[in-house]
Write an enzyme that holds these catalytic residues in place. Structure first.
Site, PDB file in Angstrom:
ATOM      1  N   SER A 186      -4.894   2.812   3.933  1.00  0.00           N
ATOM      2  CA  SER A 186      -5.088   2.133   2.653  1.00  0.00           C
ATOM      3  C   SER A 186      -5.112   0.615   2.850  1.00  0.00           C
ATOM      4  O   SER A 186      -5.936  -0.103   2.265  1.00  0.00           O
ATOM      5  CB  SER A 186      -3.953   2.538   1.703  1.00  0.00           C
ATOM      6  OG  SER A 186      -4.085   1.903   0.466  1.00  0.00           O
ATOM      7  N   HIS A 219       7.204  -7.334  -2.206  1.00  0.00           N
ATOM      8  CA  HIS A 219       7.076  -6.615  -0.930  1.00  0.00           C
ATOM      9  C   HIS A 219       8.093  -7.150   0.082  1.00  0.00           C
ATOM     10  O   HIS A 219       7.936  -6.934   1.282  1.00  0.00           O
ATOM     11  CB  HIS A 219       5.690  -6.859  -0.323  1.00  0.00           C
ATOM     12  CG  HIS A 219       4.543  -6.193  -1.020  1.00  0.00           C
ATOM     13  ND1 HIS A 219       4.595  -4.914  -1.507  1.00  0.00           N
ATOM     14  CD2 HIS A 219       3.273  -6.634  -1.264  1.00  0.00           C
ATOM     15  CE1 HIS A 219       3.416  -4.610  -2.036  1.00  0.00           C
ATOM     16  NE2 HIS A 219       2.603  -5.618  -1.911  1.00  0.00           N
ATOM     17  N   LYS A 223       0.796  -1.231   0.000  1.00  0.00           N
ATOM     18  CA  LYS A 223       0.000   0.000   0.000  1.00  0.00           C
ATOM     19  C   LYS A 223       0.833   1.288   0.000  1.00  0.00           C
ATOM     20  O   LYS A 223       0.399   2.313   0.522  1.00  0.00           O
ATOM     21  CB  LYS A 223      -0.980   0.029   1.198  1.00  0.00           C
ATOM     22  CG  LYS A 223      -1.764  -1.225   1.433  1.00  0.00           C
ATOM     23  CD  LYS A 223      -2.322  -1.849   0.192  1.00  0.00           C
ATOM     24  CE  LYS A 223      -3.347  -1.013  -0.518  1.00  0.00           C
ATOM     25  NZ  LYS A 223      -3.671  -1.636  -1.828  1.00  0.00           N
TER      26      LYS A 223
HETATM   27  P1  A3P Z   1      -5.431   4.478  -1.496  1.00  0.00           P
HETATM   28  O1  A3P Z   1      -5.965   3.211  -0.928  1.00  0.00           O
HETATM   29  O2  A3P Z   1      -5.040   5.439  -0.405  1.00  0.00           O
HETATM   30  O3  A3P Z   1      -6.261   5.100  -2.536  1.00  0.00           O
HETATM   31  P2  A3P Z   1      -0.199  -0.398  -3.595  1.00  0.00           P
HETATM   32  O4  A3P Z   1      -0.143  -0.417  -5.077  1.00  0.00           O
HETATM   33  O5  A3P Z   1       1.160  -0.417  -2.952  1.00  0.00           O
HETATM   34  O6  A3P Z   1      -1.100  -1.461  -3.079  1.00  0.00           O
HETATM   35  O7  A3P Z   1      -0.788   1.009  -3.142  1.00  0.00           O
HETATM   36  C1  A3P Z   1      -2.122   1.315  -3.411  1.00  0.00           C
HETATM   37  C2  A3P Z   1      -2.339   2.780  -3.099  1.00  0.00           C
HETATM   38  O8  A3P Z   1      -1.690   3.575  -4.119  1.00  0.00           O
HETATM   39  C3  A3P Z   1      -3.821   3.110  -3.150  1.00  0.00           C
HETATM   40  O9  A3P Z   1      -4.011   4.143  -2.188  1.00  0.00           O
HETATM   41  C4  A3P Z   1      -3.961   3.614  -4.585  1.00  0.00           C
HETATM   42  O10 A3P Z   1      -5.097   4.407  -4.805  1.00  0.00           O
HETATM   43  C5  A3P Z   1      -2.667   4.421  -4.716  1.00  0.00           C
HETATM   44  N1  A3P Z   1      -2.340   4.703  -6.129  1.00  0.00           N
HETATM   45  C6  A3P Z   1      -2.167   3.840  -7.135  1.00  0.00           C
HETATM   46  N2  A3P Z   1      -1.936   4.486  -8.291  1.00  0.00           N
HETATM   47  C7  A3P Z   1      -1.953   5.809  -7.998  1.00  0.00           C
HETATM   48  C8  A3P Z   1      -1.783   6.998  -8.779  1.00  0.00           C
HETATM   49  N3  A3P Z   1      -1.572   6.979 -10.085  1.00  0.00           N
HETATM   50  N4  A3P Z   1      -1.875   8.183  -8.134  1.00  0.00           N
HETATM   51  C9  A3P Z   1      -2.091   8.233  -6.804  1.00  0.00           C
HETATM   52  N5  A3P Z   1      -2.260   7.147  -6.028  1.00  0.00           N
HETATM   53  C10 A3P Z   1      -2.203   5.939  -6.616  1.00  0.00           C
END
Ligand code: A3P
Length: 287
Positions: free
Chosen positions: A129, A99, A44
């Site tokens: 998140s 991860h 996340k």
């Molecule tokens: P939120 O749950 O706060 O919206 P991961 O890929 O490590 O699982 O992280 C997911 C988080 O990154 C999510 O956060 C997701 O919305 C955010 N995310 C992914 N792509 C993004 C982008 N282009 N701009 C901003 N946030 C992004």
């Protein structure tokens, strides 16, 4: 249904794609190639965002690869069964994702010049998140409450282990030439500038148009519209799309809508304790 996590070296991993064998293979036997490029995060923290960015840089800004091939096929999760098969068969230079904390990352990395891109985010936003992600992802236990989830996060008891140990472990590499770290907050604040720094690290020469295309196609809006990275195509028994959205909010500071004053105070106290001696300033330290 209770989730039976896979345990490896005292850390819980979600059972859907991991096994002790896949994790042990990744740790002990996986052969890192000198031209591998790793996208590494604590969950996340911007993993899929960095996957889009790195694939777009690889394609010099042309979005067709990102729009036609699933992100997990573009940048395999080599510590899982499926990802390992793909990683072993991919031609070099490979883009790979995980991860894994530093201490169970492939041993063969120590002697290689493979590049690591480590993305990290304000841990308070990470925990928020992660909380919503666990609600929709069936290979994670449904959180009992945010209070309990936050406690587990601070105690390092969530799947993939402690955020603090993850960050400390990887940050030990911060002065190495083959290590690049960036925060989610920097990506949000200046994606264009972040792209230029990243391209420089990767030795990729992208012109202004290509950089603009990366920025445009890796935007939150573009990613939400792209089924190859929005997670909409994941099977329902893995990701229950009726319980939320993987690309949920994509903002900085959502923790302020979730933490109570008491939770925030406890968090700050533990954060200071656990980050002591790291000698680094992160964007969220000002907040
Ligand atoms: P939120 O749950 O706060 O919206 P991961 O890929 O490590 O699982 O992280 C997911 C988080 O990154 C999510 O956060 C997701 O919305 C955010 N995310 C992914 N792509 C993004 C982008 N282009 N701009 C901003 N946030 C992004």
């Amino acid at each position: 249904m209770p989730v039976h996590y896979v345990m490896y070296k005292g850390i819980k991993f979600p059972p859907a794609y991991n096994s002790v064998h896949s994790l042990s293979f990744a740790h002990n036997e996986f052969l890192v190639r000198d031209d591998d490029i790793f996208n590494i995060t604590y969950p996340k923290s911007g993993t899929v965002w960095m996957t889009e960015i790195l694939s777009l840089i690889r394609s010099h800004g042309h979005p067709s690869w990102n729009q036609t091939v699933l992100n997990s096929d573009r940048m395999p999760w080599f510590s899982t069964h499926l990802g390992l098969e793909a990683a072993l068969s991919y031609p070099s230079p490979r883009l790979l994702t995980c991860h894994l904390p530093r201490h169970i990352f492939p041993k063969s990395f120590s002697h290689s010049t493979a590049k690591v891109i480590y993305t990290l985010q304000d841990p308070r936003d990470v925990v928020v998140s992660y909380f919503y992600f666990c609600k929709m992802c069936n290979s994670y236990e449904d959180p009992v409450s945010f209070e309990q989830f936050l406690r587990d996060f601070l105690n390092g008891e969530l799947p993939h282990g402690s955020w603090f140990e993850h960050v400390r472990g990887w940050m030990e590499m911060k002065d190495r030439e083959n290590f690049f770290f960036i925060t989610y907050e920097e990506l949000k604040q200046d994606l264009q500038g972040s792209m230029r720094r990243l391209c420089h690290f990767l030795g990729q020469n992208l012109d202004d148009n290509a950089i603009s295309s990366v920025v445009q196609n890796a935007s939150f809006t573009a990613m939400r519209q792209n089924p190859m990275c929005s997670s909409i195509l994941l099977p329902a028994d893995i990701m229950d799309q009726t319980k939320g959205q993987f690309l949920r909010k994509g903002i900085c500071g959502d923790w302020k809508n979730h933490f109570t004053v008491a939770q925030s105070e406890t968090f700050n106290r533990i954060y200071l304790e656990k980050m002591q001696g790291l000698d680094m300033a992160f964007p969220w330290d000002r907040d």
